[in-house]
Design a protein around this motif. Structure first.
Motif, PDB file in Angstrom:
ATOM      1  N   MET A 156      -4.361   0.232  10.827  1.00 24.21           N
ATOM      2  CA  MET A 156      -5.137  -0.357   9.730  1.00 24.21           C
ATOM      3  C   MET A 156      -4.956   0.450   8.450  1.00 24.21           C
ATOM      4  O   MET A 156      -4.760  -0.111   7.373  1.00 24.21           O
ATOM      5  N   LYS A 157      -5.025   1.762   8.564  1.00 24.58           N
ATOM      6  CA  LYS A 157      -4.848   2.614   7.384  1.00 24.58           C
ATOM      7  C   LYS A 157      -3.470   2.396   6.771  1.00 24.58           C
ATOM      8  O   LYS A 157      -3.332   2.336   5.548  1.00 24.58           O
ATOM      9  N   SER A 158      -2.455   2.261   7.618  1.00 26.46           N
ATOM     10  CA  SER A 158      -1.093   2.031   7.121  1.00 26.46           C
ATOM     11  C   SER A 158      -0.979   0.685   6.417  1.00 26.46           C
ATOM     12  O   SER A 158      -0.352   0.582   5.358  1.00 26.46           O
ATOM     13  N   TRP A 159      -1.569  -0.354   7.002  1.00 29.28           N
ATOM     14  CA  TRP A 159      -1.521  -1.673   6.372  1.00 29.28           C
ATOM     15  C   TRP A 159      -2.133  -1.626   4.980  1.00 29.28           C
ATOM     16  O   TRP A 159      -1.569  -2.146   4.025  1.00 29.28           O
ATOM     17  N   ILE A 160      -3.293  -1.018   4.884  1.00 27.70           N
ATOM     18  CA  ILE A 160      -3.983  -0.984   3.591  1.00 27.70           C
ATOM     19  C   ILE A 160      -3.224  -0.111   2.605  1.00 27.70           C
ATOM     20  O   ILE A 160      -3.028  -0.495   1.454  1.00 27.70           O
ATOM     21  N   ARG A 161      -2.770   1.049   3.042  1.00 26.16           N
ATOM     22  CA  ARG A 161      -2.041   1.948   2.133  1.00 26.16           C
ATOM     23  C   ARG A 161      -0.772   1.283   1.617  1.00 26.16           C
ATOM     24  O   ARG A 161      -0.504   1.270   0.420  1.00 26.16           O
ATOM     25  N   ARG A 162       0.024   0.704   2.512  1.00 30.41           N
ATOM     26  CA  ARG A 162       1.258   0.032   2.081  1.00 30.41           C
ATOM     27  C   ARG A 162       0.937  -1.158   1.180  1.00 30.41           C
ATOM     28  O   ARG A 162       1.629  -1.411   0.187  1.00 30.41           O
ATOM     29  N   GLY A 163      -0.111  -1.889   1.518  1.00 30.36           N
ATOM     30  CA  GLY A 163      -0.510  -3.019   0.686  1.00 30.36           C
ATOM     31  C   GLY A 163      -0.886  -2.586  -0.717  1.00 30.36           C
ATOM     32  O   GLY A 163      -0.491  -3.216  -1.706  1.00 30.36           O
ATOM     33  N   LEU A 164      -1.655  -1.503  -0.824  1.00 30.08           N
ATOM     34  CA  LEU A 164      -2.061  -1.010  -2.145  1.00 30.08           C
ATOM     35  C   LEU A 164      -0.862  -0.503  -2.948  1.00 30.08           C
ATOM     36  O   LEU A 164      -0.790  -0.715  -4.163  1.00 30.08           O
ATOM     37  N   LEU A 165       0.076   0.155  -2.266  1.00 30.50           N
ATOM     38  CA  LEU A 165       1.280   0.610  -2.960  1.00 30.50           C
ATOM     39  C   LEU A 165       2.102  -0.568  -3.470  1.00 30.50           C
ATOM     40  O   LEU A 165       2.598  -0.553  -4.602  1.00 30.50           O
ATOM     41  N   GLN A 166       2.218  -1.618  -2.655  1.00 22.39           N
ATOM     42  CA  GLN A 166       2.951  -2.813  -3.080  1.00 22.39           C
ATOM     43  C   GLN A 166       2.227  -3.506  -4.245  1.00 22.39           C
ATOM     44  O   GLN A 166       2.867  -3.982  -5.173  1.00 22.39           O
ATOM     45  N   LEU A 167       0.911  -3.546  -4.183  1.00 23.31           N
ATOM     46  CA  LEU A 167       0.135  -4.139  -5.281  1.00 23.31           C
ATOM     47  C   LEU A 167       0.365  -3.366  -6.584  1.00 23.31           C
ATOM     48  O   LEU A 167       0.579  -3.955  -7.625  1.00 23.31           O
ATOM     49  N   ARG A 168       0.319  -2.058  -6.480  1.00 23.83           N
ATOM     50  CA  ARG A 168       0.499  -1.229  -7.679  1.00 23.83           C
ATOM     51  C   ARG A 168       1.883  -1.468  -8.291  1.00 23.83           C
ATOM     52  O   ARG A 168       2.009  -1.636  -9.503  1.00 23.83           O
ATOM     53  N   THR A 169       2.902  -1.502  -7.438  1.00 23.08           N
ATOM     54  CA  THR A 169       4.268  -1.749  -7.921  1.00 23.08           C
ATOM     55  C   THR A 169       4.353  -3.116  -8.591  1.00 23.08           C
ATOM     56  O   THR A 169       4.925  -3.263  -9.671  1.00 23.08           O
ATOM     57  N   CYS A 170       3.783  -4.113  -7.952  1.00 21.73           N
ATOM     58  CA  CYS A 170       3.820  -5.478  -8.496  1.00 21.73           C
ATOM     59  C   CYS A 170       3.068  -5.555  -9.816  1.00 21.73           C
ATOM     60  O   CYS A 170       3.561  -6.145 -10.788  1.00 21.73           O
ATOM     61  N   LEU A 171       1.880  -4.959  -9.904  1.00 21.40           N
ATOM     62  CA  LEU A 171       1.073  -5.038 -11.126  1.00 21.40           C
ATOM     63  C   LEU A 171       1.677  -4.223 -12.264  1.00 21.40           C
ATOM     64  O   LEU A 171       1.493  -4.564 -13.429  1.00 21.40           O
ATOM     65  N   ASP A 172       2.418  -3.159 -11.934  1.00 23.17           N
ATOM     66  CA  ASP A 172       3.049  -2.336 -12.966  1.00 23.17           C
ATOM     67  C   ASP A 172       4.341  -2.953 -13.499  1.00 23.17           C
ATOM     68  O   ASP A 172       4.852  -2.535 -14.514  1.00 23.17           O
ATOM     69  N   ALA A 173       4.855  -3.967 -12.770  1.00 22.07           N
ATOM     70  CA  ALA A 173       6.132  -4.586 -13.174  1.00 22.07           C
ATOM     71  C   ALA A 173       5.968  -5.408 -14.440  1.00 22.07           C
ATOM     72  O   ALA A 173       4.963  -5.893 -14.800  1.00 22.07           O
TER      73      ALA A 173
END
Length: 185
Positions: free
Chosen positions: A168-185
Motif C-alpha cells: 500500500m505504501k508503495s502504491w501511494i508513494r509511486r502514485g504521488l510521484l507520478q502525479l507530481r511529474t504529471c502536474l509539473d509537466a
C-alpha cells in the motif's frame, strides 16, 4: 512555461509574502485558494458548518506557520491541501468518528448544492489534477484518493484492499510521484 505553472509560481510567491506578514498577500491567498480547500473539507466532513470551521482553522494556521512553507519541497497548493487534510483528520478524530470500513469511491459523492466545492471543480487546476489522476493505474488512483480524501491511514487502506502494508505504501508513494511529474509537466 504553461499557464498552470505560472499560477503555481505566483501562488508560491504569495505564500512567501504571507510568511513575511503581508496581510494583503494573505487576503489574496484566501481569495485564490479558499474554494478549493473548502471543497476538500466539505467532502471529508460532509457537514457545511464544520467544514467552514475547519477552513477558518486552516487559514489561522497558515498565518502562523507560513514560514514553514518551502517551495523547493512542494507547491503552495500541495502544502495547503496537506494542511487542510491534516486539519480535517484531526477534526474527525476529535469527533471519535470511525473511518469507513468499506472502500469509498469519491466520484460517487455528490454535492447537491452548488457552492465553493462545485466552483473549485470547474477550475483549470482541478481539470489538470483529474487528468493526472486518471493517468494512474487504477489501484494507485484509488489508494491515493482514499488516503487524501477519506483520511484513511496506510494500515487501514492495506486492510481494506487486502494487501500488505508495504504494498500500500508503495502504491501511494509511486502514485504521488507520478502525479507530481504529471502536474509539473
Amino acid at each position: 512555461m504553461s499557464h498552470f505553472a505560472d499560477e503555481r509560481d505566483e501562488l508560491s510567491q504569495v505564500l512567501t509574502q504571507v510568511a513575511a506578514g503581508d496581510q494583503g498577500a494573505f487576503a489574496e491567498l484566501y481569495r485564490r485558494t479558499a474554494a478549493k480547500l473548502f471543497g476538500v473539507c466539505l467532502r471529508m466532513l460532509a457537514d457545511h458548518g464544520e467544514a467552514e470551521e475547519v477552513l477558518q482553522e486552516i487559514y489561522t494556521t497558515v498565518w502562523r506557520r507560513a514560514e514553514s512553507f518551502d517551495a523547493k519541497r512542494a507547491s503552495a497548493m500541495t502544502w495547503l491541501m496537506a494542511l487542510a487534510r491534516n486539519k480535517v483528520i484531526d477534526r474527525l478524530r476529535q469527533r471519535h468518528e470511525h473511518l469507513p470500513s468499506h472502500s469509498v469511491d469519491l466520484d460517487d459523492l455528490v454535492d447537491e448544492q452548488p457552492g465553493p466545492a462545485t466552483q473549485a471543480e470547474a477550475t483549470e487546476e482541478h481539470r489538470r489534477l483529474r487528468e493526472c489522476l486518471d493517468a494512474l493505474e487504477p489501484r494507485q488512483r484509488q489508494s491515493v484518493r482514499e488516503a487524501f480524501f477519506s483520511g484513511s491511514t496506510y494500515s487501514e487502506l492495506a486492510a481494506l484492499c487486502h494487501v500488505p502494508l508495504g504494498t500500500m505504501k508503495s502504491w501511494i508513494r509511486r502514485g504521488l510521484l507520478q502525479l507530481r511529474t504529471c502536474l509539473d509537466a
